[in-house]
Design a protein around this motif. Structure first.
Motif, PDB file in Angstrom:
ATOM      1  N   MET A   1      33.087  74.084 -21.280  1.00  0.00           N
ATOM      2  CA  MET A   1      32.403  72.887 -20.794  1.00  0.00           C
ATOM      3  C   MET A   1      32.504  71.741 -21.793  1.00  0.00           C
ATOM      4  O   MET A   1      32.842  70.603 -21.447  1.00  0.00           O
ATOM      5  CB  MET A   1      30.938  73.228 -20.505  1.00  0.00           C
ATOM      6  N   TRP A   2      32.206  72.045 -23.060  1.00  0.00           N
ATOM      7  CA  TRP A   2      32.209  71.005 -24.090  1.00  0.00           C
ATOM      8  C   TRP A   2      33.593  70.430 -24.305  1.00  0.00           C
ATOM      9  O   TRP A   2      33.744  69.227 -24.555  1.00  0.00           O
ATOM     10  CB  TRP A   2      31.640  71.554 -25.400  1.00  0.00           C
ATOM     11  N   VAL A   3      34.609  71.273 -24.215  1.00  0.00           N
ATOM     12  CA  VAL A   3      35.958  70.772 -24.441  1.00  0.00           C
ATOM     13  C   VAL A   3      36.356  69.788 -23.349  1.00  0.00           C
ATOM     14  O   VAL A   3      37.039  68.781 -23.599  1.00  0.00           O
ATOM     15  CB  VAL A   3      36.971  71.931 -24.546  1.00  0.00           C
ATOM     16  N   TRP A   4      35.930  70.021 -22.099  1.00  0.00           N
ATOM     17  CA  TRP A   4      36.244  69.098 -21.015  1.00  0.00           C
ATOM     18  C   TRP A   4      35.491  67.783 -21.177  1.00  0.00           C
ATOM     19  O   TRP A   4      36.018  66.718 -20.825  1.00  0.00           O
ATOM     20  CB  TRP A   4      35.942  69.740 -19.664  1.00  0.00           C
ATOM     21  N   LEU A   5      34.285  67.839 -21.714  1.00  0.00           N
ATOM     22  CA  LEU A   5      33.560  66.599 -22.011  1.00  0.00           C
ATOM     23  C   LEU A   5      34.286  65.807 -23.095  1.00  0.00           C
ATOM     24  O   LEU A   5      34.384  64.572 -23.020  1.00  0.00           O
ATOM     25  CB  LEU A   5      32.127  66.918 -22.450  1.00  0.00           C
ATOM     26  N   ALA A   6      34.803  66.523 -24.098  1.00  0.00           N
ATOM     27  CA  ALA A   6      35.552  65.856 -25.169  1.00  0.00           C
ATOM     28  C   ALA A   6      36.828  65.219 -24.628  1.00  0.00           C
ATOM     29  O   ALA A   6      37.190  64.101 -25.012  1.00  0.00           O
ATOM     30  CB  ALA A   6      35.881  66.859 -26.274  1.00  0.00           C
ATOM     31  N   ILE A   7      37.518  65.921 -23.735  1.00  0.00           N
ATOM     32  CA  ILE A   7      38.734  65.384 -23.126  1.00  0.00           C
ATOM     33  C   ILE A   7      38.398  64.139 -22.300  1.00  0.00           C
ATOM     34  O   ILE A   7      39.114  63.122 -22.363  1.00  0.00           O
ATOM     35  CB  ILE A   7      39.410  66.454 -22.255  1.00  0.00           C
ATOM     36  N   SER A   8      37.322  64.200 -21.536  1.00  0.00           N
ATOM     37  CA  SER A   8      36.906  63.057 -20.724  1.00  0.00           C
ATOM     38  C   SER A   8      36.557  61.858 -21.601  1.00  0.00           C
ATOM     39  O   SER A   8      36.926  60.710 -21.284  1.00  0.00           O
ATOM     40  CB  SER A   8      35.700  63.429 -19.853  1.00  0.00           C
ATOM     41  N   LEU A   9      35.872  62.105 -22.712  1.00  0.00           N
ATOM     42  CA  LEU A   9      35.507  61.027 -23.626  1.00  0.00           C
ATOM     43  C   LEU A   9      36.751  60.409 -24.251  1.00  0.00           C
ATOM     44  O   LEU A   9      36.865  59.176 -24.362  1.00  0.00           O
ATOM     45  CB  LEU A   9      34.583  61.553 -24.724  1.00  0.00           C
ATOM     46  N   SER A  10      37.708  61.236 -24.642  1.00  0.00           N
ATOM     47  CA  SER A  10      38.949  60.737 -25.227  1.00  0.00           C
ATOM     48  C   SER A  10      39.697  59.863 -24.221  1.00  0.00           C
ATOM     49  O   SER A  10      40.200  58.781 -24.564  1.00  0.00           O
ATOM     50  CB  SER A  10      39.823  61.916 -25.660  1.00  0.00           C
ATOM     51  N   ALA A  11      39.757  60.315 -22.968  1.00  0.00           N
ATOM     52  CA  ALA A  11      40.415  59.528 -21.923  1.00  0.00           C
ATOM     53  C   ALA A  11      39.701  58.198 -21.716  1.00  0.00           C
ATOM     54  O   ALA A  11      40.339  57.143 -21.578  1.00  0.00           O
ATOM     55  CB  ALA A  11      40.451  60.321 -20.620  1.00  0.00           C
ATOM     56  N   LEU A  12      38.371  58.235 -21.712  1.00  0.00           N
ATOM     57  CA  LEU A  12      37.593  57.016 -21.526  1.00  0.00           C
ATOM     58  C   LEU A  12      37.810  56.032 -22.668  1.00  0.00           C
ATOM     59  O   LEU A  12      37.921  54.812 -22.446  1.00  0.00           O
ATOM     60  CB  LEU A  12      36.108  57.369 -21.406  1.00  0.00           C
ATOM     61  N   LEU A  13      37.905  56.537 -23.890  1.00  0.00           N
ATOM     62  CA  LEU A  13      38.139  55.666 -25.045  1.00  0.00           C
ATOM     63  C   LEU A  13      39.495  54.967 -24.940  1.00  0.00           C
ATOM     64  O   LEU A  13      39.628  53.801 -25.300  1.00  0.00           O
ATOM     65  CB  LEU A  13      38.055  56.483 -26.339  1.00  0.00           C
ATOM     66  N   HIS A  14      40.491  55.680 -24.444  1.00  0.00           N
ATOM     67  CA  HIS A  14      41.802  55.053 -24.253  1.00  0.00           C
ATOM     68  C   HIS A  14      41.734  53.957 -23.196  1.00  0.00           C
ATOM     69  O   HIS A  14      42.251  52.844 -23.400  1.00  0.00           O
ATOM     70  CB  HIS A  14      42.832  56.096 -23.837  1.00  0.00           C
TER      71      HIS A  14
END
Length: 208
Positions: A1-14
């Motif tokens: 779960m946490w890793v998908w949140l991190a991936i989503s945050l990284s995508a949002l930052l881009h």
């Protein structure tokens, strides 16, 4: 779960950096998002053809991302890298077929590909052949994913087909923005769908 949140945050930052900066954030978080997906995908499979082909597709996508973000125009190398990524994904999907091929699907995808090509044709110029080849390659990848789903009816196959359709939408938005004229929502539409498609491909390794 946490890793998908991190991936989503990284995508949002881009995506937010594409509109508001800073530029280092824009350049950093696109490949970082794909590398995080690679970290998820690496231990998720069995080391077979499907697993290795998905990993290779992600690596080639990172290469394509770097070319497309280059300050100078590296569109052709980026196009080649993503075409190879789609071929790799196709190998994964074709390796999973469960019964006879359904022939109406490639006919529909070919018709859609021709329509898109004709839409872009007036603006392609020297890019006519590369774009035509790329449309054929990504349509073939979507065909492979669709056959995977139609012949096996499994959850991973459904995720693959939905991911392929979303990938085609992402590339359609990119092509319209580049060849028919830029539009404000382009980056958010292209990148949101791109990251979602890649995530769904990785999710196929987890949905067992």
């Amino acid at each position: 779960m946490w890793v998908w949140l991190a991936i989503s945050l990284s995508a949002l930052l881009h995506i937010t950096a594409a509109y508001h900066g800073p530029r280092w954030q824009f350049y950093l978080f696109k490949p970082v998002t794909l590398l995080m997906l690679l970290v998820v995908a690496w231990p998720a499979g069995d080391g077979g053809i499907y697993h290795l082909a998905i990993l290779l597709g992600l690596v080639l996508s990172v290469v394509g991302d770097v070319f497309l973000m280059w300050p100078k125009d590296r569109f052709i190398p980026g196009l080649v890298a993503f075409a190879l990524a789609h071929i790799s994904y196709s190998v994964a999907f074709w390796s999973q077929l469960g019964s006879q091929i359904v022939w109406w699907l490639p006919a529909m995808l070919a018709a859609a590909g021709v329509i898109v090509f004709l839409l872009l044709l007036p603006s392609l110029g020297k890019m006519l052949i590369p774009v035509a080849v790329y449309i054929a390659v990504i349509s073939q990848m979507a065909w492979a994913a669709g056959e995977f789903w139609l012949t096996t009816a499994t959850t991973p196959a459904l995720l693959a087909f939905v991911g392929a359709a979303i990938f085609m939408f992402s590339d359609l938005c990119l092509a319209i923005d580049r060849f028919r004229g830029p539009f404000k929502a382009a980056t958010s539409m292209i990148m949101t769908s791109y990251f979602l498609a890649q995530s769904l491909f990785v999710a196929t390794l987890l949905a067992v």
